[in-house]
Structure formats: C-alpha cells, structure tokens
Design an enzyme around this catalytic site. Structure first.
Site, PDB file in Angstrom:
ATOM      1  N   ARG A 191       0.841  -1.192   0.000  1.00 51.59           N
ATOM      2  CA  ARG A 191       0.000   0.000   0.000  1.00 51.59           C
ATOM      3  C   ARG A 191       0.882   1.250   0.000  1.00 51.59           C
ATOM      4  NH1 ARG A 191       2.630   2.083   2.991  1.00 51.59           N
ATOM      5  NH2 ARG A 191       2.807   1.884   5.243  1.00 51.59           N
ATOM      6  N   HIS A 244       1.982   7.844  10.550  1.00 53.19           N
ATOM      7  CA  HIS A 244       2.341   7.538  11.942  1.00 53.19           C
ATOM      8  C   HIS A 244       1.247   7.943  12.927  1.00 53.19           C
ATOM      9  CE1 HIS A 244       6.428   5.882  11.962  1.00 53.19           C
ATOM     10  NE2 HIS A 244       6.685   6.665  10.933  1.00 53.19           N
ATOM     11  N   ASP A 276      -1.841   5.839  12.883  1.00 51.85           N
ATOM     12  CA  ASP A 276      -2.752   4.695  13.023  1.00 51.85           C
ATOM     13  C   ASP A 276      -2.598   4.014  14.372  1.00 51.85           C
ATOM     14  OD1 ASP A 276      -0.205   3.792  12.165  1.00 51.85           O
ATOM     15  OD2 ASP A 276      -1.039   2.019  11.187  1.00 51.85           O
ATOM     16  N   GLY A 314       8.896   1.069   2.549  1.00 48.72           N
ATOM     17  CA  GLY A 314       7.808   1.937   2.970  1.00 48.72           C
ATOM     18  C   GLY A 314       6.473   1.635   2.318  1.00 48.72           C
ATOM     19  N   ASP A 329      -1.732  -0.618   7.497  1.00 46.30           N
ATOM     20  CA  ASP A 329      -1.135  -1.403   6.408  1.00 46.30           C
ATOM     21  C   ASP A 329      -1.976  -2.627   6.079  1.00 46.30           C
ATOM     22  OD1 ASP A 329       0.813   0.472   6.806  1.00 46.30           O
ATOM     23  OD2 ASP A 329       2.224  -0.896   7.775  1.00 46.30           O
ATOM     24  N   LYS A 358      12.100  -2.025   9.770  1.00 46.00           N
ATOM     25  CA  LYS A 358      11.459  -1.740  11.062  1.00 46.00           C
ATOM     26  C   LYS A 358      11.910  -2.715  12.145  1.00 46.00           C
ATOM     27  CE  LYS A 358       7.105  -1.574   9.575  1.00 46.00           C
ATOM     28  NZ  LYS A 358       5.638  -1.381   9.566  1.00 46.00           N
TER      29      LYS A 358
END
Length: 523
Positions: A53, A60, A62, A168, A216, A264
């Site tokens: 997506r 930042h 959600d 990303g 996501d 991440k």
C-alpha cells in the site's frame, strides 16, 4: 462498515489487477505455477494474494488510533499453496514447506510444527517468520471457530513478492495478510471474512517484533480497485472507499523509492517502536496533568493498550465541539502542557504518572525493546494531533469538492489540486521536524519533485528511508521523473532492475484475493 464481506475468490487475473498490469502479471503468475511444480512435483491448489500500500495522508497516526487514507498498489505478495496429506508427519505435529521464487536470496525451509504452538523467534530476522506469524494468527481464529483441539493441515507453499522490503510500501503486512489468508483457505474456510482477516493480520505482525498500527493490513485486505480507503480504528475497525473527482489536469500518484532501506525490525528500538512508546507516554502524561487524575486511561486497542486518541476521548467526553475543533484545542493544550523541547526522562515521566521508574519501564518499554534517555513527548503528540486534523481536512475536500473545483475559470481544478497537495507538503514538514522520521534523501526527492511540478510530496510508510508519494499532474509526470533521474537516481549507480523499480505511477488497486488454480492459464 456494513461488513465488507468475504475475501473475493477471483476467476482470473482480470478480477485482481487493473488492465495496464495484466500482461506483466500473467507472465509472473505463470512463472510461479511452473516453479511450484518444479519444487514440489505437482501444481498448487490455489494462490493467495495481498498487495502493498501507499499512504496518501495520515502518517504515523494509526497506532494512536486516528483515521488514515491509504490505497492499495499493484505490487503484492502471492503464495501458491498445496494442501498435502502427510503420512510421514507425527501425531503431534504438521509439516509446512516454504520456498521463495528468489531462492538464492530467501532459502527454503521445512518445519515440523507442534499442534499446540507456533514458535517465532522475533530476535532472529528470518524471512519465514512473517509466514509463521500469519499462520499463528490464523490458527487462533480457526480454533475459536472450531474448538481448541483443531489440527491444521500440512502445506506446501511458494512465495513471490514484488513489494520492496524496507521500502515503505508495507511488504511485511502484505506477506502476513497473504499468509493468514492462505492458512484459512487451506483449512477449509472458503469465505474468509475481510474484517476478521484484517484484525488477525494486525495482531499477527506484532509477533515478529513490529509494533504495527493497523493501516497497512487494512489497506492490503480491504481495498477496492479505483478507490482510496478511509480507515478508522475506533470504536471498531471500519473502512470506507473514497474516490477522487475528475480533475483538470488529471492527478497521478507517483511513488519514488529512495533506496535508503529502513528495516522496522532492525531499527525499531530507536525509530518505529520508540515512536509508539513516546506516543503512549504522551497520552498518559497529558491525561495525568490535564484530567488531574492518577487513574490510568481506559484500555484501548493501541499497541500498548492506551493511545493519544484514548486521551482525546476521555478529555472531550462531554464536549459538543466538532472533532476538528477538538483536535485544534488538543494542539494548543499540548503546546502549553508539554513544554520541554529536549524531551522528558523516565524519572520526570514516572513522577507525573505517580509510579516508579521500574513500573514505568515494565508498563511501557518492556513489550518492544527501545533505546532512549529522553522521550520527545511534545513533538510526537503535536505531530499526531496536527496530522489527524490534516486527514479530516483532506477528506473534507474530497467529499465536498464543488466549492474548490468551482474556484477556477473554465475546466481547470488548480485550486482543488493545490489544496490537496498543500496538506501533503505540510505532512512532510511535520514528519521531518516533529516526528523526525524523514531522512535527507527523502527530503531531496520531495524538493526535486515540487520544483518539477508536483502539487504535494512527502514520505510514505514508516520513514527513515523507503518511499515517497507525490501528487503530480498527469502532464508533469515525465518532467518529475526526468528531474529525479538527473538530480538523484543518475548519481547513484543503480542497476537496470533498480532503475525500473525506482518510480511507480500507481492507480488505486484491489485488496486481498484468492485464485483457485484450474487448467493451465491464469488470465
């Protein structure tokens, strides 16, 4: 959401992809089926698919439970799957064979998994952990439906992913969602509920050490072709398709890769997971000071059990102000209450929360590892509340376009286009200055694009590298691409394959699907 219904079972690739992608995808899927046969000696039963997506706006926020506006893209994860009768399996376990089309990069594995548990070592960065986390989440749901003693089937799986890892565009959510869907379908769930799949994928990804928010997975599972998705998380997960009106010039979403990889899982303790902790601490701190209480915030579905949205709800419980007015007030209250630009120590926060440092660490920093001496509560809360407000402003423009569309003479919609772009540009400023999740390369891509004609340019995804998204008039797309080539990509010594993947002009795509394999073709 009046229930989005089951994940679609596609009859052909035309049910999954936009027309311009069919030719490329046909070759790719046929390669997947041939490779599966070469690896395992027979054809798969079905293929599960979940896309990456791009987030248009709402960065930042959600995991602070504020609404966001992503869209699915063509790039995706596909898993070819065969249910196998494993006569050699022991009575206490089942067998999972997982391989990857890129076998040299991602070696295949064979697991004998005990019926009672799926072990995932989040400290080991192994590609199959993402499948295992989807498996574990799906099994929990299957056992809720069928009883605690349910024994899952053995499976053979071949994966192919086109969502760049660390780029990303949410490769991890696509992989986990496709994996969970594959397990559900293989175990006889032929009508997999989209909301259930989304919710289990959100929880599942946390098993690999990523403190994921939910945007996501929602975009990956729930998206509808041709629409962006307005995703809300409270009081329950809901998603509303949102279309863009016809504009002149026509608008394109252009996604540009920085080639700065942000993993991440690896950088979480000082980047992604630290921001989750800072937002949760900011919520607790604001609640203690502004609501004048030592009682904790009510538990919610935030990753650490409380959120900035949770504080918002408590503070304005009896207010008749609009959400926009409440967010505007929260920005002012944050500026007045959280005054320390340099951040707050554990001792300072613990004192305000009326707890010991040990209790603070146990409550906020033990679930996911973080490394920090100071927590920048002011900047993080200001970003979240201002960005939540920008999402609502963006939605208001999309849902009430006439006043903006009529502002120009003739057929031009320049005012409308620019208003959307301005909000995206302000988001980038906030990500860079308040949330500190941009990087020089992303800033450079955005500057180049704006000078070449982009209305709005910003990072998308976790940040610290990865991708940027740009709202570009269709007649300026080539100029923007040429400017990037001259001023950015041309100086990097990229391979032909990297140059091909560097820039994607994307239309909003569809979400998760299953395609049952029959005959020879997939078209």
């Amino acid at each position: 959401m009046a229930g989005p219904g089951p994940v679609p079972v596609a009859k052909s690739l035309k049910d999954i992809y936009t027309d311009d992608a069919i030719a490329t995808q046909t070759g790719r899927w046929e390669t997947l089926l041939k490779q599966f046969k070469a690896n395992y000696g027979h054809s798969p039963d079905f293929v599960s698919r979940s896309p990456g997506r791009v987030n248009i706006i709402g960065e930042h926020i959600d995991y602070s439970l504020y609404s966001v506006l992503p869209m699915a893209i063509t790039a995706d994860v596909i898993l070819a799957v065969k249910v196998v009768e494993d006569t050699a399996a022991s009575s206490n376990s089942y067998k999972i064979k997982v391989s990857n089309v890129q076998a040299s990069k991602f070696p295949s594995h064979e697991f004998d998994i005990p019926y009672d548990t799926v072990d995932i070592d989040a400290t080991v960065h192994e590609w199959t952990n993402y499948f295992k986390s989807g498996l574990r989440g799906a099994l929990e749901l299957l056992r809720k439906k069928r009883g605690a003693g349910y024994k899952p089937v053995s499976m053979e799986i071949l994966m192919d992913g086109t969502v760049p890892a660390g780029g990303g565009l949410s490769s991890s959510a696509a992989f986990v969602s496709a994996s969970a869907l594959a397990v559900m379908y293989a175990n006889g769930e032929k009508a997999v509920d989209k909301t259930e799949l989304t919710e289990l994928a959100i929880v599942s990804e946390r098993a690999v050490g990523v403190n994921s928010g939910g945007m996501d997975q929602s975009a990956s599972v729930l998206s509808l072709r041709g629409s962006a998705l307005f995703v809300s998380f409270v009081p329950a997960l809901t998603a509303k398709a949102v279309s863009f009106p016809k504009t002149s010039p026509e608008l394109s979403f252009v996604i540009a890769q920085s080639f700065v990889t942000s993993d991440k899982h690896v950088t979480g303790p000082v980047c992604y997971n630290l921001r989750v902790v800072e937002c949760s601490l900011a919520a607790a701190y604001l609640h203690a000071v502004l609501d004048k209480t030592s009682a904790p915030l009510p538990a919610d579905s935030g990753p650490l059990g409380i959120s900035l949205h949770g504080f918002h709800d408590v503070h304005f419980k009896f207010s008749d102000k609009t959400i926009e007015e409440q967010l505007t007030e929260l920005i002012k209250l944050t500026e007045l209450t959280l005054t320390k630009e340099e951040g707050y120590t554990r001792e300072e926060i613990a004192q305000v929360l009326s707890c010991s440092v040990e209790e603070l660490n146990k409550r906020f920093t033990s679930t996911f590892p973080v490394r920090a001496e100071h927590f920048k509560l002011r900047q993080r809360a200001l970003h979240v509340y201002s960005e939540a407000l920008r999402v609502l402003q963006f939605m208001s423009i999309l849902e009430n376009p006439s006043s903006h569309l009529d502002a120009d003479s003739g057929t031009s919609t320049e005012t409308f286009n620019k208003k959307l772009g301005d909000l995206m540009n302000t988001t980038q400023d906030s990500c860079r200055e308040l949330y500190e999740c941009s990087c020089p390369e992303i800033d450079q891509l955005c500057d180049i694009a704006r000078k070449a004609g982009s209305y709005g340019s910003r990072l998308t995804g976790a940040g610290w590298g990865g991708c940027s998204v740009h709202l570009v008039p269709a007649d300026k797309v080539e100029a923007v691409k040429a400017a990037w080539e001259k001023e950015y990509y041309g100086k990097m010594g990229l391979s032909g394959e990297q140059k091909e993947a560097a820039v994607v002009v994307s239309k909003p795509g569809s979400g998760s699907a299953v395609l049952v394999v029959g005959g020879e073709g997939v078209v």
